[in-house]
Write an enzyme that holds these catalytic residues in place. Structure first.
Site, PDB file in Angstrom:
ATOM      1  N   ARG A  51       0.829  -1.217   0.000  1.00 22.65           N
ATOM      2  CA  ARG A  51       0.000   0.000   0.000  1.00 22.65           C
ATOM      3  C   ARG A  51       0.861   1.263   0.000  1.00 22.65           C
ATOM      4  O   ARG A  51       0.420   2.338  -0.400  1.00 22.65           O
ATOM      5  CB  ARG A  51      -0.977  -0.029   1.181  1.00 22.65           C
ATOM      6  N   TYR A 103     -15.333  17.353 -15.995  1.00 22.01           N
ATOM      7  CA  TYR A 103     -15.723  15.967 -15.750  1.00 22.01           C
ATOM      8  C   TYR A 103     -16.729  15.925 -14.585  1.00 22.01           C
ATOM      9  O   TYR A 103     -16.462  16.488 -13.520  1.00 22.01           O
ATOM     10  CB  TYR A 103     -14.470  15.149 -15.413  1.00 22.01           C
ATOM     11  N   ASP A 173      -6.746  19.386 -14.923  1.00 21.46           N
ATOM     12  CA  ASP A 173      -7.087  18.030 -15.364  1.00 21.46           C
ATOM     13  C   ASP A 173      -6.657  17.936 -16.822  1.00 21.46           C
ATOM     14  O   ASP A 173      -7.270  18.530 -17.709  1.00 21.46           O
ATOM     15  CB  ASP A 173      -8.591  17.783 -15.203  1.00 21.46           C
ATOM     16  N   LYS A 198      -7.670   6.649 -20.130  1.00 22.32           N
ATOM     17  CA  LYS A 198      -7.947   7.155 -21.471  1.00 22.32           C
ATOM     18  C   LYS A 198      -6.692   6.991 -22.339  1.00 22.32           C
ATOM     19  O   LYS A 198      -6.233   5.893 -22.516  1.00 22.32           O
ATOM     20  CB  LYS A 198      -8.413   8.614 -21.380  1.00 22.32           C
TER      21      LYS A 198
HETATM   22  C1  LIG Z   1     -12.271   9.821 -17.168  1.00 21.40           C
HETATM   23  C2  LIG Z   1     -11.939  11.155 -16.603  1.00 21.40           C
HETATM   24  C3  LIG Z   1     -11.746  11.339 -15.251  1.00 21.40           C
HETATM   25  C4  LIG Z   1     -11.919  10.212 -14.254  1.00 21.40           C
HETATM   26  O1  LIG Z   1     -11.022   9.168 -14.477  1.00 21.40           O
HETATM   27  P1  LIG Z   1     -11.293   7.624 -14.082  1.00 21.40           P
HETATM   28  O2  LIG Z   1     -10.030   6.969 -14.454  1.00 21.40           O
HETATM   29  O3  LIG Z   1     -12.476   7.180 -14.882  1.00 21.40           O
HETATM   30  O4  LIG Z   1     -11.575   7.590 -12.618  1.00 21.40           O
HETATM   31  C5  LIG Z   1     -11.398  12.595 -14.803  1.00 21.40           C
HETATM   32  N1  LIG Z   1     -11.265  13.633 -15.659  1.00 21.40           N
HETATM   33  C6  LIG Z   1     -11.468  13.496 -16.978  1.00 21.40           C
HETATM   34  C7  LIG Z   1     -11.306  14.673 -17.873  1.00 21.40           C
HETATM   35  C8  LIG Z   1     -11.813  12.261 -17.499  1.00 21.40           C
HETATM   36  O5  LIG Z   1     -12.035  12.135 -18.799  1.00 21.40           O
END
Ligand SMILES: *Cc1c(COP(=O)(O)O)cnc(C)c1O
Length: 358
Positions: A51, A103, A173, A198
């Site tokens: 962890r 998001y 982000d 992604k």
């Molecule tokens: C998918 C996404 C998230 C969240 O990510 P997860 O891996 O699904 O928890 C946050 N910000 C953006 C812009 C995203 O596309």
């Protein structure tokens, strides 16, 4: 030569790999452990319990840190990374500036968990004038550029300078752009946050996230939060993500070419409106007349999977209003271009539009 001076494709291939050693693999396999052997003094080995740390994370974090121009901390998901920045940073009386079009999970943390604890949540559009107008007395500014799904873009450097002037720190982000296209830490932001689910992993087969910072205290704070909350990814997923990073630049090249070709083809049609494409990136958004038209289009595509998310090697698309979390029209389609051959993909999308035309 420092890795940061190399081209993006070269950096992506070599990032985080150990020095070549005779008879050893290029990328060592995942280290599966709960405890590690740790006799005597707890500081006598780099790893004691999964962890808190693991050599597989360390290699991937070195790779991400190299691409981001900072130090990266890997998390179990993008949302775990988002939470690790937002929840410990804000206390009662602080103000958070957050995009109204970012998001949805980020907005939910703000409204469902921070606002009830006395944090003032200021939701503004991804628009420079609106964001600059909301900075007074703010503690943290959250940016998502390009925003999702609107694909609006703001000048990060300009907002960072104004935010710092107002005494706020900035988190970006960077999921849509990726650190090969935009490096928030170079633009002055304190935090660069990404979902690894992604583009970074890119094969639609795992969920992960990370935060990159330059400040040592912030780095320790993120690691401490991760250890306490246990928001940790498994070593196999991290190893897969590191393996996938090598192809990030070539995937982005093809996906971007496909997205640009699609945007051009869609703009030429009279049954498609509101085509959104910021001129780079892999996601194209557009509007069809209504929900039924959009669903018929998605059902008529042979090469495009109807699925949420974006950034993978397979083209995907969805009618975004089905989630009821974004302020978009019923026929709004978010399209994520994969790495298929451009002509095949454009032909498939055009035939699907023709077939679904009523
Ligand atoms: C998918 C996404 C998230 C969240 O990510 P997860 O891996 O699904 O928890 C946050 N910000 C953006 C812009 C995203 O596309």
């Amino acid at each position: 030569m420092r890795a940061r001076e190399l081209g993006p494709g070269t950096r992506a291939v070599h990032a985080g790999l150990p020095e070549p050693r005779q008879g050893e693999p290029f990328l060592p396999g995942p280290a599966f452990a709960a405890p590690f052997h740790l006799a005597g003094d707890v500081d006598s080995a780099p790893f004691g319990y999964q962890r808190y740390g693991n050599p597989t994370w360390a290699a991937y974090e070195a790779a991400l840190g190299d691409l981001e121009g900072g130090n990266a901390v890997v998390f179990a998901s993008g949302m775990a990374a988002v939470a690790a920045v937002l929840l410990p940073a804000l206390k009662e009386g602080d103000a958070l500036v957050v995009p109204s079009d970012c998001y949805p999970g980020v907005r939910s943390i703000a409204t469902e968990h921070l606002a009830p604890r006395g944090v003032e949540v200021r939701q503004v559009a991804t628009d420079e004038t609106e964001i600059l107008g909301a900075l007074g007395g703010a503690a943290l500014v959250w940016l998502e550029t390009p925003s999702n799904p609107g694909l609006d873009v703001v000048d990060v450097r300009r907002i960072v300078d104004a935010a710092h002037g107002a005494g706020a720190v900035v988190a970006v982000d960077n999921t849509l752009a990726t650190p090969l296209v935009q490096r928030p830490l170079d633009l002055g932001a304190e935090y660069s946050v990404s979902s690894g689910s992604k583009h970074l992993s890119g094969h639609s087969d795992l969920v992960m996230g990370h935060v990159a910072v330059r400040d040592g205290e912030r780095l320790e704070g993120l690691r401490h939060w991760r250890g306490l909350t246990g928001a940790i990814p498994g070593p196999f997923e991290v190893w897969l993500a590191h393996r996938s990073l090598a192809t990030l630049a070539v995937r982005l090249d093809r996906q971007t070419a496909n997205a640009a070709a699609l945007a051009a083809a869609l703009r030429a049609r009279d049954d498609v409106t509101g085509v959104r494409y910021p001129g780079f990136g892999t996601v194209v958004c557009f509007e069809l007349a209504g929900a039924a038209d959009a669903q018929a289009f998605l059902a008529s595509c042979a090469l495009v999977a109807e699925a949420t998310s974006f950034g993978g090697v397979h083209s995907t698309a969805e009618r975004r209003a089905r989630w009821a979390k974004d302020a978009v029209s019923e026929g709004f389609v978010r399209f994520s271009a994969g790495i298929e051959d451009t002509a095949d993909l454009v032909t498939d999308v055009l035939q699907a539009l023709d077939r679904s035309r009523r």
